[in-house]
Design a protein around this motif. Sequence first.
Motif, PDB file in Angstrom:
ATOM      1  N   THR A 176     -89.147  48.056  40.948  1.00  0.00           N
ATOM      2  CA  THR A 176     -89.934  49.020  41.186  1.00  0.00           C
ATOM      3  C   THR A 176     -90.050  49.521  39.227  1.00  0.00           C
ATOM      4  O   THR A 176     -89.225  49.382  38.340  1.00  0.00           O
ATOM      5  CB  THR A 176     -89.961  50.841  41.434  1.00  0.00           C
ATOM      6  OG1 THR A 176     -89.094  51.521  40.957  1.00  0.00           O
ATOM      7  CG2 THR A 176     -89.927  50.987  42.477  1.00  0.00           C
ATOM      8  N   THR A 205     -85.566  59.966  52.165  1.00  0.00           N
ATOM      9  CA  THR A 205     -85.208  60.879  53.115  1.00  0.00           C
ATOM     10  C   THR A 205     -85.436  60.337  54.258  1.00  0.00           C
ATOM     11  O   THR A 205     -84.394  61.139  55.434  1.00  0.00           O
ATOM     12  CB  THR A 205     -86.758  61.305  53.172  1.00  0.00           C
ATOM     13  OG1 THR A 205     -88.126  61.471  51.909  1.00  0.00           O
ATOM     14  CG2 THR A 205     -87.083  62.221  54.219  1.00  0.00           C
ATOM     15  N   ASP A 215     -88.985  60.490  48.472  1.00  0.00           N
ATOM     16  CA  ASP A 215     -90.383  60.997  49.354  1.00  0.00           C
ATOM     17  C   ASP A 215     -90.879  59.353  49.977  1.00  0.00           C
ATOM     18  O   ASP A 215     -90.498  58.435  50.301  1.00  0.00           O
ATOM     19  CB  ASP A 215     -91.254  61.123  49.595  1.00  0.00           C
ATOM     20  CG  ASP A 215     -91.013  63.052  48.434  1.00  0.00           C
ATOM     21  OD1 ASP A 215     -90.370  63.898  49.024  1.00  0.00           O
ATOM     22  OD2 ASP A 215     -91.415  63.616  47.243  1.00  0.00           O
ATOM     23  N   LEU A 216     -91.374  60.049  51.236  1.00  0.00           N
ATOM     24  CA  LEU A 216     -91.582  58.837  52.486  1.00  0.00           C
ATOM     25  C   LEU A 216     -93.178  58.666  52.245  1.00  0.00           C
ATOM     26  O   LEU A 216     -93.567  59.428  52.894  1.00  0.00           O
ATOM     27  CB  LEU A 216     -91.551  58.872  54.129  1.00  0.00           C
ATOM     28  CG  LEU A 216     -91.670  58.027  54.908  1.00  0.00           C
ATOM     29  CD1 LEU A 216     -91.010  56.761  54.395  1.00  0.00           C
ATOM     30  CD2 LEU A 216     -91.324  58.277  56.345  1.00  0.00           C
ATOM     31  N   ASP A 217     -93.440  57.869  51.358  1.00  0.00           N
ATOM     32  CA  ASP A 217     -94.835  58.254  50.541  1.00  0.00           C
ATOM     33  C   ASP A 217     -95.568  56.624  51.073  1.00  0.00           C
ATOM     34  O   ASP A 217     -95.273  56.141  52.433  1.00  0.00           O
ATOM     35  CB  ASP A 217     -94.664  57.597  49.401  1.00  0.00           C
ATOM     36  CG  ASP A 217     -94.091  56.207  48.739  1.00  0.00           C
ATOM     37  OD1 ASP A 217     -93.950  55.513  49.181  1.00  0.00           O
ATOM     38  OD2 ASP A 217     -93.972  56.093  47.517  1.00  0.00           O
ATOM     39  N   LEU A 218     -96.410  56.210  50.588  1.00  0.00           N
ATOM     40  CA  LEU A 218     -97.452  55.435  51.614  1.00  0.00           C
ATOM     41  C   LEU A 218     -96.242  53.990  52.057  1.00  0.00           C
ATOM     42  O   LEU A 218     -96.637  53.194  52.869  1.00  0.00           O
ATOM     43  CB  LEU A 218     -98.691  55.168  51.910  1.00  0.00           C
ATOM     44  CG  LEU A 218     -99.803  53.877  52.078  1.00  0.00           C
ATOM     45  CD1 LEU A 218     -99.789  54.941  53.411  1.00  0.00           C
ATOM     46  CD2 LEU A 218    -101.737  54.488  51.890  1.00  0.00           C
ATOM     47  N   HIS A 264     -86.322  52.385  54.943  1.00  0.00           N
ATOM     48  CA  HIS A 264     -87.179  52.831  53.964  1.00  0.00           C
ATOM     49  C   HIS A 264     -85.625  52.694  52.281  1.00  0.00           C
ATOM     50  O   HIS A 264     -86.217  52.513  52.041  1.00  0.00           O
ATOM     51  CB  HIS A 264     -86.542  54.591  54.196  1.00  0.00           C
ATOM     52  CG  HIS A 264     -87.248  55.570  53.756  1.00  0.00           C
ATOM     53  ND1 HIS A 264     -86.698  56.685  53.338  1.00  0.00           N
ATOM     54  CD2 HIS A 264     -88.135  55.438  52.236  1.00  0.00           C
ATOM     55  CE1 HIS A 264     -87.808  56.875  52.191  1.00  0.00           C
ATOM     56  NE2 HIS A 264     -88.205  56.238  51.759  1.00  0.00           N
TER      57      HIS A 264
END
Length: 126
Positions: free
Chosen positions: A97, A43, A70-73, A89
């Motif tokens: 992952t 993102t 997405d820009l997750d936590l 990012h």
Amino acid sequence: MSDQIHVLLDETALTAAGQGNVVVSRLIHRADTEAGWYVYAPTCALVEADRARPGIAEHFAALPGITILDLDLPAALAVAREATWAAAHTRHAAEPTPERPDGAFIATATPGRWAGQPVRVLDINP
């Protein structure tokens, strides 16, 4: 090693795609048509690319072969520690992952910016 190919497009690759870069076009095509090929747009990289080339974010969001990350936590925490959001990012998303056990390649038009960092780079320049 996994038999899957995971490629992240940094903001320079996203911008280059908007200018007709053949390598990025082929990556996107493979992700859309071949099993085991995945192309991602972080993102924050998408935001930076859209600043350089307005409309590119909407274009990439509409492509069926692209997964928007997405820009997750965890990504937000990684970004908070860095000077540039797009690079932070992208680098964070390149880490292994459960979905990408070997991590991901970073497709870029500026491979030198990733020198000395623990990432695998795919130079999209001709």
